[in-house]
Design a protein around this motif. Structure first.
Motif, mmCIF file in Angstrom:
data_model
loop_
_atom_site.group_PDB
_atom_site.id
_atom_site.type_symbol
_atom_site.label_atom_id
_atom_site.label_comp_id
_atom_site.label_asym_id
_atom_site.label_seq_id
_atom_site.Cartn_x
_atom_site.Cartn_y
_atom_site.Cartn_z
ATOM 1 N N ALA A 69 0.827 -1.211 0.000
ATOM 2 C CA ALA A 69 0.000 0.000 0.000
ATOM 3 C C ALA A 69 0.861 1.261 0.000
ATOM 4 O O ALA A 69 0.559 2.234 -0.691
ATOM 5 C CB ALA A 69 -0.946 -0.002 1.195
ATOM 6 N N ARG A 70 1.942 1.265 0.800
ATOM 7 C CA ARG A 70 2.830 2.439 0.836
ATOM 8 C C ARG A 70 3.541 2.643 -0.509
ATOM 9 O O ARG A 70 3.752 3.764 -0.948
ATOM 10 C CB ARG A 70 3.886 2.311 1.934
ATOM 11 N N LEU A 71 3.908 1.565 -1.170
ATOM 12 C CA LEU A 71 4.548 1.680 -2.483
ATOM 13 C C LEU A 71 3.542 2.155 -3.534
ATOM 14 O O LEU A 71 3.875 2.973 -4.393
ATOM 15 C CB LEU A 71 5.175 0.346 -2.900
ATOM 16 N N GLU A 72 2.327 1.656 -3.459
ATOM 17 C CA GLU A 72 1.303 2.039 -4.428
ATOM 18 C C GLU A 72 0.880 3.497 -4.289
ATOM 19 O O GLU A 72 0.667 4.176 -5.286
ATOM 20 C CB GLU A 72 0.083 1.122 -4.309
ATOM 21 N N ASP A 73 0.759 3.994 -3.049
ATOM 22 C CA ASP A 73 0.362 5.398 -2.870
ATOM 23 C C ASP A 73 1.563 6.342 -2.887
ATOM 24 O O ASP A 73 1.431 7.538 -2.686
ATOM 25 C CB ASP A 73 -0.488 5.595 -1.616
ATOM 26 N N ARG A 74 2.730 5.764 -3.133
ATOM 27 C CA ARG A 74 3.989 6.497 -3.277
ATOM 28 C C ARG A 74 4.434 7.219 -2.004
ATOM 29 O O ARG A 74 5.220 8.152 -2.055
ATOM 30 C CB ARG A 74 3.946 7.450 -4.461
ATOM 31 N N SER A 75 3.912 6.794 -0.840
ATOM 32 C CA SER A 75 4.426 7.344 0.412
ATOM 33 C C SER A 75 5.743 6.665 0.775
ATOM 34 O O SER A 75 6.458 7.125 1.656
ATOM 35 C CB SER A 75 3.404 7.210 1.536
ATOM 36 N N ALA A 76 6.059 5.590 0.072
ATOM 37 C CA ALA A 76 7.377 4.955 0.158
ATOM 38 C C ALA A 76 7.851 4.718 -1.267
ATOM 39 O O ALA A 76 7.061 4.352 -2.140
ATOM 40 C CB ALA A 76 7.305 3.640 0.913
ATOM 41 N N SER A 77 9.116 4.957 -1.480
ATOM 42 C CA SER A 77 9.645 4.767 -2.830
ATOM 43 C C SER A 77 10.389 3.448 -2.971
ATOM 44 O O SER A 77 10.609 2.979 -4.080
ATOM 45 C CB SER A 77 10.563 5.930 -3.205
ATOM 46 N N LEU A 78 10.747 2.831 -1.846
ATOM 47 C CA LEU A 78 11.500 1.595 -1.881
ATOM 48 C C LEU A 78 11.265 0.824 -0.595
ATOM 49 O O LEU A 78 11.117 1.422 0.471
ATOM 50 C CB LEU A 78 12.998 1.901 -2.027
ATOM 51 N N ALA A 79 11.234 -0.496 -0.711
ATOM 52 C CA ALA A 79 11.116 -1.351 0.470
ATOM 53 C C ALA A 79 12.184 -2.431 0.400
ATOM 54 O O ALA A 79 12.440 -2.995 -0.661
ATOM 55 C CB ALA A 79 9.733 -1.988 0.537
ATOM 56 N N VAL A 80 12.797 -2.686 1.548
ATOM 57 C CA VAL A 80 13.785 -3.749 1.673
ATOM 58 C C VAL A 80 13.255 -4.721 2.721
ATOM 59 O O VAL A 80 13.025 -4.337 3.863
ATOM 60 C CB VAL A 80 15.159 -3.199 2.112
ATOM 61 N N VAL A 81 13.039 -5.954 2.299
ATOM 62 C CA VAL A 81 12.557 -6.991 3.206
ATOM 63 C C VAL A 81 13.559 -8.130 3.141
ATOM 64 O O VAL A 81 13.845 -8.649 2.067
ATOM 65 C CB VAL A 81 11.157 -7.498 2.799
ATOM 66 N N SER A 82 14.095 -8.509 4.294
ATOM 67 C CA SER A 82 15.052 -9.617 4.305
ATOM 68 C C SER A 82 14.629 -10.659 5.323
ATOM 69 O O SER A 82 13.940 -10.362 6.300
ATOM 70 C CB SER A 82 16.461 -9.108 4.625
ATOM 71 N N THR A 83 15.048 -11.870 5.049
ATOM 72 C CA THR A 83 14.792 -12.997 5.941
ATOM 73 C C THR A 83 15.919 -13.995 5.740
ATOM 74 O O THR A 83 16.484 -14.068 4.646
ATOM 75 C CB THR A 83 13.413 -13.642 5.646
ATOM 76 N N PRO A 84 16.269 -14.755 6.766
ATOM 77 C CA PRO A 84 17.322 -15.760 6.572
ATOM 78 C C PRO A 84 16.898 -16.785 5.513
ATOM 79 O O PRO A 84 15.736 -17.197 5.477
ATOM 80 C CB PRO A 84 17.454 -16.428 7.931
ATOM 81 N N ASP A 85 17.810 -17.178 4.671
ATOM 82 C CA ASP A 85 17.554 -18.218 3.671
ATOM 83 C C ASP A 85 17.701 -19.570 4.366
ATOM 84 O O ASP A 85 18.786 -19.956 4.775
ATOM 85 C CB ASP A 85 18.539 -18.084 2.518
ATOM 86 N N ARG A 86 16.586 -20.262 4.497
ATOM 87 C CA ARG A 86 16.586 -21.540 5.209
ATOM 88 C C ARG A 86 17.631 -22.511 4.654
ATOM 89 O O ARG A 86 18.346 -23.173 5.401
ATOM 90 C CB ARG A 86 15.199 -22.177 5.129
ATOM 91 N N ASP A 87 17.762 -22.568 3.339
ATOM 92 C CA ASP A 87 18.695 -23.518 2.737
ATOM 93 C C ASP A 87 20.150 -23.129 2.961
ATOM 94 O O ASP A 87 21.033 -23.982 2.907
ATOM 95 C CB ASP A 87 18.422 -23.679 1.245
ATOM 96 N N ALA A 88 20.400 -21.867 3.218
ATOM 97 C CA ALA A 88 21.771 -21.432 3.516
ATOM 98 C C ALA A 88 22.161 -21.790 4.947
ATOM 99 O O ALA A 88 23.332 -21.963 5.240
ATOM 100 C CB ALA A 88 21.918 -19.926 3.297
ATOM 101 N N TRP A 89 21.155 -21.913 5.827
ATOM 102 C CA TRP A 89 21.426 -22.211 7.240
ATOM 103 C C TRP A 89 21.427 -23.699 7.535
ATOM 104 O O TRP A 89 22.150 -24.166 8.409
ATOM 105 C CB TRP A 89 20.384 -21.523 8.126
ATOM 106 N N TYR A 90 20.569 -24.429 6.842
ATOM 107 C CA TYR A 90 20.404 -25.850 7.149
ATOM 108 C C TYR A 90 20.559 -26.672 5.880
ATOM 109 O O TYR A 90 20.191 -26.235 4.801
ATOM 110 C CB TYR A 90 19.009 -26.129 7.737
#
Length: 123
Positions: A69-90
Motif C-alpha cells: 500500500a505504501r509503495l502504491e500510494d507512493r508514500s514509500a519509494s522503496l522497500a527492503v525486506v530480508s529474511t534468513p535463507d533456510r537452505d543457507a542455514w540448514y
C-alpha cells in the motif's frame, strides 16, 4: 517497543529517521510513528526496511500488505525486506519440519520467499 524506537530516533538525529511501533499480529496497521506528532510526517517518499522480521510473524501478509500500500500510494519509494535463507542455514535434506529456531514461525528458502512476495503483489 515504542519507547525503544523513540530512543533510537533520538540517538540517530541525522536525516529524517522515524520508527514505527507495531504489533503486526494484533493490529492491521501501525497506529503512530515515533517522533511524529499526529497529522505530521509526510515530508516525501521514504524507505521501508523490514530486516529479519517477517519470519517471526504469524501473519506476514499484514506486513507485506502495508508495504504494498505504501509503495502504491507512493508514500514509500522503496522497500527492503530480508529474511534468513533456510537452505543457507540448514542442509535441506534434513530440514523438512518446523523451523529449528523457536522464535521463527516460518522460514523460506530464496525461491519460496520470492514466490511468496510475488503472490502478495510484490515482485
Amino acid at each position: 517497543l515504542f519507547q525503544r524506537a523513540s530512543a533510537w530516533d533520538q540517538q540517530h538525529p541525522v536525516g529524517n529517521w522515524r520508527a514505527a511501533a507495531w504489533d503486526i499480529d494484533a493490529d492491521s496497521e501501525p497506529s503512530r510513528v515515533s517522533g511524529t506528532p499526529e497529522g505530521e510526517g509526510d515530508e516525501g517518499p521514504s524507505l521501508i526496511i523490514a530486516a529479519e522480521v517477517i519470519e517471526h510473524l504469524l501473519h506476514p501478509e499484514h506486513l507485506l500488505s502495508f508495504i504494498r500500500a505504501r509503495l502504491e500510494d507512493r508514500s514509500a519509494s522503496l522497500a527492503v525486506v530480508s529474511t534468513p535463507d533456510r537452505d543457507a542455514w540448514y542442509d535441506r535434506r534434513y530440514h523438512l519440519g518446523p523451523p529449528h529456531n523457536p522464535a521463527h514461525v516460518r522460514e523460506w528458502n530464496a525461491t519460496e520467499f520470492i514466490r511468496f512476495l510475488s503472490c502478495q503483489g510484490l515482485a
